[in-house]
Design a protein around this motif. Structure first.
Motif, PDB file in Angstrom:
ATOM      1  N   TRP A   7       0.463  -4.945   1.640  1.00  0.00           N
ATOM      2  CA  TRP A   7       1.682  -4.328   2.162  1.00  0.00           C
ATOM      3  C   TRP A   7       2.735  -5.383   2.487  1.00  0.00           C
ATOM      4  O   TRP A   7       3.922  -5.199   2.209  1.00  0.00           O
ATOM      5  CB  TRP A   7       1.358  -3.504   3.413  1.00  0.00           C
ATOM      6  CG  TRP A   7       0.721  -2.184   3.106  1.00  0.00           C
ATOM      7  CD1 TRP A   7       0.736  -1.514   1.922  1.00  0.00           C
ATOM      8  CD2 TRP A   7      -0.012  -1.368   4.013  1.00  0.00           C
ATOM      9  NE1 TRP A   7       0.043  -0.330   2.028  1.00  0.00           N
ATOM     10  CE2 TRP A   7      -0.416  -0.209   3.306  1.00  0.00           C
ATOM     11  CE3 TRP A   7      -0.365  -1.478   5.356  1.00  0.00           C
ATOM     12  CZ2 TRP A   7      -1.153   0.813   3.895  1.00  0.00           C
ATOM     13  CZ3 TRP A   7      -1.093  -0.463   5.949  1.00  0.00           C
ATOM     14  CH2 TRP A   7      -1.491   0.676   5.225  1.00  0.00           C
TER      15      TRP A   7
ATOM     16  N   ALA B 269       1.125   0.229  -4.745  1.00  0.00           N
ATOM     17  CA  ALA B 269       1.304  -0.467  -3.473  1.00  0.00           C
ATOM     18  C   ALA B 269       0.016  -1.116  -2.997  1.00  0.00           C
ATOM     19  O   ALA B 269       0.047  -2.052  -2.206  1.00  0.00           O
ATOM     20  CB  ALA B 269       1.821   0.511  -2.412  1.00  0.00           C
TER      21      ALA B 269
ATOM     22  N   ARG C 287       0.788   4.700   7.924  1.00  0.00           N
ATOM     23  CA  ARG C 287       0.171   3.438   7.518  1.00  0.00           C
ATOM     24  C   ARG C 287      -0.681   2.849   8.647  1.00  0.00           C
ATOM     25  O   ARG C 287      -1.789   2.363   8.411  1.00  0.00           O
ATOM     26  CB  ARG C 287       1.249   2.447   7.098  1.00  0.00           C
ATOM     27  CG  ARG C 287       1.808   2.730   5.714  1.00  0.00           C
ATOM     28  CD  ARG C 287       2.485   1.515   5.119  1.00  0.00           C
ATOM     29  NE  ARG C 287       2.628   1.651   3.671  1.00  0.00           N
ATOM     30  CZ  ARG C 287       3.136   0.715   2.886  1.00  0.00           C
ATOM     31  NH1 ARG C 287       3.555  -0.429   3.416  1.00  0.00           N
ATOM     32  NH2 ARG C 287       3.216   0.891   1.588  1.00  0.00           N
TER      33      ARG C 287
ATOM     34  N   GLU D  37      -1.009   5.674  -2.743  1.00  0.00           N
ATOM     35  CA  GLU D  37      -0.418   4.337  -2.762  1.00  0.00           C
ATOM     36  C   GLU D  37      -1.025   3.478  -3.865  1.00  0.00           C
ATOM     37  O   GLU D  37      -0.350   2.615  -4.433  1.00  0.00           O
ATOM     38  CB  GLU D  37      -0.586   3.661  -1.403  1.00  0.00           C
ATOM     39  CG  GLU D  37       0.244   4.312  -0.302  1.00  0.00           C
ATOM     40  CD  GLU D  37       0.443   3.396   0.890  1.00  0.00           C
ATOM     41  OE1 GLU D  37       0.905   2.262   0.703  1.00  0.00           O
ATOM     42  OE2 GLU D  37       0.129   3.829   2.002  1.00  0.00           O
TER      43      GLU D  37
END
Length: 457
Positions: free
Chosen positions: A414, A61, A394, A56
């Motif tokens: 996020w 992200a 997650r 990620e």
């Protein structure tokens, strides 16, 4: 109560090293305060990398700063030494290490200890593939993850700015070798990112890019089971990703990936994630190793036949008391974190003359992300795929990443990513921060020696 001053040396600042020192710090808080115990952590980097978040981070992200945990903040009662242990003399309980200071002097430093914790982790397992050293990219550290992100976007920039079809095709071909967690998750996240980024290039479409996963065995992601592995292959192929099973990389010399089935792919990107091997330090300890180069350990996490030496994680062959006799625990993060807690407790027990605990944990399953809102999971025998698996991935890792500070920052990123567009900028110049100054000062450009600062070439 510890009878005399105890010096504990922890080699490595990864999962096992950090969590063991943290457990010791909490269990022996009073002794540390009175100076009866000294904990020293020797680590190449002053931070612990939470590796499940590397894909990620590569996709943008998560900020790279939030993938790492600063050891000096978490282990505030420990002595942190940034360096590497190069040898162990356990008979005399001394370790030889190098630091930035000792490298300047050209001589190593010797450090005495009473209890030794070996947790150097693992290193990438490479093969003698022609061209791999020159052109391969690893995916084990946060630096490699961010470097790979910059590299992928840079290749899209190259493809967008050239009229040469051969250069364009090579720039838009991305080869990943290894079908384990690292390879599949990195490929899934980066393909997702590049597909999104393509909308901002006037002459690049997602179908122009070739994403290729090369795996020597007949399946990928063995940790999630055969059924979920087959689903993952189907899902990746649905996204026009070529998954080549029972195939090896024979060469990547001259920027051409040559596979064992005869196929050739001109490419500027070869990502090597084909497994890991024990850290080379273990061979220099003189302690008993198994046939895979890991330390032979007891179920109490002591090194077999060596008092005052302990190990866990990738460096240790630990008996799995929950399975058939002779079975060893898998070298994964799930076992490493739990082993570290038992290891810290057992060292505290040993110093106080108390009975030791046995490490026993049944593997509960695995989760893997394949990009935004896509994933696979097998937990407690239940199989999940798609959005539920991605959400579980997650949620699980958010609960496991150390410190409330990191949990809050990751969650905030996020949430912001769900509200705003992705960042698609490449900061490749970060890898060569002095390039512009050297060019201005009259030197040759470090990336292209044919560029003359006066304007001639």
């Amino acid at each position: 109560m510890v009878k005399e001053r105890a010096r504990i040396l922890v080699v490595g600042g990864g999962y096992v090293g950090m969590y063991t020192a943290l457990r010791l710090q909490r269990r022996m808080k009073q002794e540390l305060g009175r100076g009866e115990v000294e904990i020293t952590v020797v680590t190449p980097d002053p931070y612990m990398t939470y590796q499940p978040f590397l894909p990620e981070a590569a996709a943008g992200a998560i900020s790279p700063r939030h993938v790492v945990v600063p050891l000096r903040r978490v282990l505030d009662r420990c002595r942190i030494v940034v360096g590497e242990v190069t040898g162990i003399d356990h008979a005399h309980r001394t370790a030889t290490l190098t630091t930035l200071a000792t490298e300047e002097r050209g001589a190593g430093e010797r450090l005495a200890y009473d209890e030794l914790v070996l947790a150097p982790g693992s290193v990438s397992r490479t093969l003698p593939v022609p061209g791999l050293v020159d052109h391969g990219i690893g995916f084990k550290t946060v630096e490699e993850a961010i470097g790979l992100r910059n590299h992928v976007i840079e290749q899209m920039d190259i493809a967008s700015s050239t009229r040469d079809p051969a250069i364009r095709d090579a720039a838009l071909t991305f080869v990943f070798v290894g079908g384990g967690y690292a390879g599949v998750e990195a490929l899934g996240e980066l393909e997702d990112m590049a597909r999104y980024a393509a909308r901002y290039y006037h002459n690049i479409r997602p179908e122009d890019m070739k994403w290729i996963l090369v795996e020597a065995s007949d399946r990928i992601l063995p940790e999630v089971g055969a059924e979920m592995g087959r689903y993952t292959v189907t899902e990746l192929r649905r996204r026009n990703i070529q998954v080549l099973l029972r195939t090896r990389l024979d060469s990547c010399a001259d920027r051409v990936a040559v596979l064992s089935d005869g196929r050739r792919f001109p490419t500027r990107t070869v990502v090597w994630t084909a497994g890991v091997k024990p850290h080379p330090l273990l061979a220099a300890t003189g302690l008993p190793l198994d046939d895979r180069g890991r330390l032979k350990c007891t179920a109490e996490l002591g090194v077999d036949g060596a008092e005052h030496a302990w190990a866990a994680g990738d460096a240790a062959a630990v008996p799995d008391v929950t399975a058939e006799p002779g079975t060893l625990t898998a070298p994964n993060a799930q076992h490493a974190v739990r082993q570290a807690k038992v290891l810290g407790d057992n060292i505290a027990h040993a110093l106080r003359g108390e009975p030791l605990e046995t490490y026993a944990h049944r593997y509960v399953g695995s989760v893997a992300s394949l990009g935004l809102h896509q994933g696979v999971a097998q937990v407690y025998g239940r199989r999940l795929k798609g959005y539920p698996a991605w959400f579980m991935h997650r949620a699980y890792h958010l609960s496991r990443v150390p410190t409330f500070n990191r949990k809050a920052r990751v969650l905030a990123e996020w949430l912001l990513a769900g509200l705003f567009k992705r960042e698609i900028v490449s900061l490749g110049s970060l890898e060569h921060p002095r390039a512009e100054f050297e060019l201005a000062a009259g030197g040759k450009h470090p990336l292209d020696p044919n560029i003359d600062p006066k304007g001639s070439s």
